[in-house]
Design an enzyme around this catalytic site. Structure first.
Site, mmCIF file in Angstrom:
data_model
loop_
_atom_site.group_PDB
_atom_site.id
_atom_site.type_symbol
_atom_site.label_atom_id
_atom_site.label_comp_id
_atom_site.label_asym_id
_atom_site.label_seq_id
_atom_site.Cartn_x
_atom_site.Cartn_y
_atom_site.Cartn_z
ATOM 1 C CG ASN A 19 -0.254 0.040 2.507
ATOM 2 O OD1 ASN A 19 0.384 1.042 2.834
ATOM 3 N ND2 ASN A 19 -0.310 -1.046 3.291
ATOM 4 N NE ARG A 20 -0.685 6.154 -3.515
ATOM 5 C CZ ARG A 20 -1.312 7.009 -4.291
ATOM 6 N NH1 ARG A 20 -2.395 6.625 -4.926
ATOM 7 N NH2 ARG A 20 -0.886 8.241 -4.423
#
Ligand code: CTP
Length: 217
Positions: free
Chosen positions: A28-29
């Site tokens: 994820n970011r």
């Protein structure tokens, strides 16, 4: 003197990467910046800080003991091994699901296969487990990254996970959230809400620690 001086504080930060095969993963970011800022600020106030970091490219803050992990399972093991502590701050964006198995070999395209379905299984909720642990820290603080209905979801997590405080932010908006150096958080507890920022993540971290200190005093 800071109420955090001499306290043991465990912070989780960054994303987790869930491997599919030797070359691919689900991630994820999260940049880890918010969690690293919290760890840095807590150490500057004299806390004995353990930072459990997912895969990020950030320098270790001064006077912080860093444990690098990759997956949600590794983060769970590292956080659990770091207990007991006075304060746990779960700032990591832990994967909620991981592949049911990791292929030892690179997964190859099959002829005629135009779609691919991954089978995933829930990871353990580190934050909820810490909050219900026999060695429960005095304070357990969570984070919630939401794109909408921030207060409703954050308050739901506060209650469901038995937290003392939850810091919520809007993600998916410009100039805030995962990759930015700036952020705005709203910290919810059972009684109310405090807005922190907008400002530099280092300043927001200081504001969050002020709220934690007030609860430790
Ligand atoms: N968390 C955790 N272990 C997990 C998942 C999340 O410790 N396996 C923690 C995070 O560190 C963060 C908080 O829980 O403090 C986030 O709550 P969560 O309900 O997982 O948020 P989302 O992942 O955004 O979940 P949802 O998709 O339900 O919004």
């Amino acid at each position: 003197m800071s109420a955090l001086a001499g306290r043991r504080v465990v912070v989780s930060a960054g994303p987790t990467f869930e491997d599919l095969d030797p070359v691919r993963f689900l991630g994820n970011r999260s940049s880890g910046k918010m969690g690293f800022a919290v760890a840095s600020a807590a150490a500057a106030r004299g806390a004995d800080v353990v930072l459990v970091a997912g895969p990020v490219h950030l320098p270790t803050p001064p006077n912080v003991t860093r444990i690098d992990v990759r997956s949600a399972a590794q983060m769970h093991a590292a956080v659990t091994a770091a207990l007991p502590c006075d304060v746990y701050i779960g700032a990591a964006a832990v994967a909620d699901y991981t592949p049911v198995s990791i292929s030892p070999n690179k997964l190859k395209k099959q002829p005629g296969q135009d779609t691919l379905t991954l089978q995933l299984v829930r990871t353990r909720d580190i934050l909820a487990e810490v909050a219900s642990h026999p060695k429960r820290p005095r304070l357990v603080v969570g984070f919630a990254a939401e794109t909408h209905d921030v207060e409703t979801y954050a308050r739901g997590k506060l209650v469901a996970k038995k937290l003392d405080l939850i810091a919520a932010n809007r993600v998916g908006v410009e100039g805030s959230g995962f990759e930015s150096d700036e952020n705005t958080l709203v910290a919810y507890d059972a009684n109310g809400a405090t807005t922190l920022g907008p400002g530099a993540k280092s300043d927001i971290a200081g504001g969050l620690l002020d709220l934690i200190e007030a609860r430790l005093a």
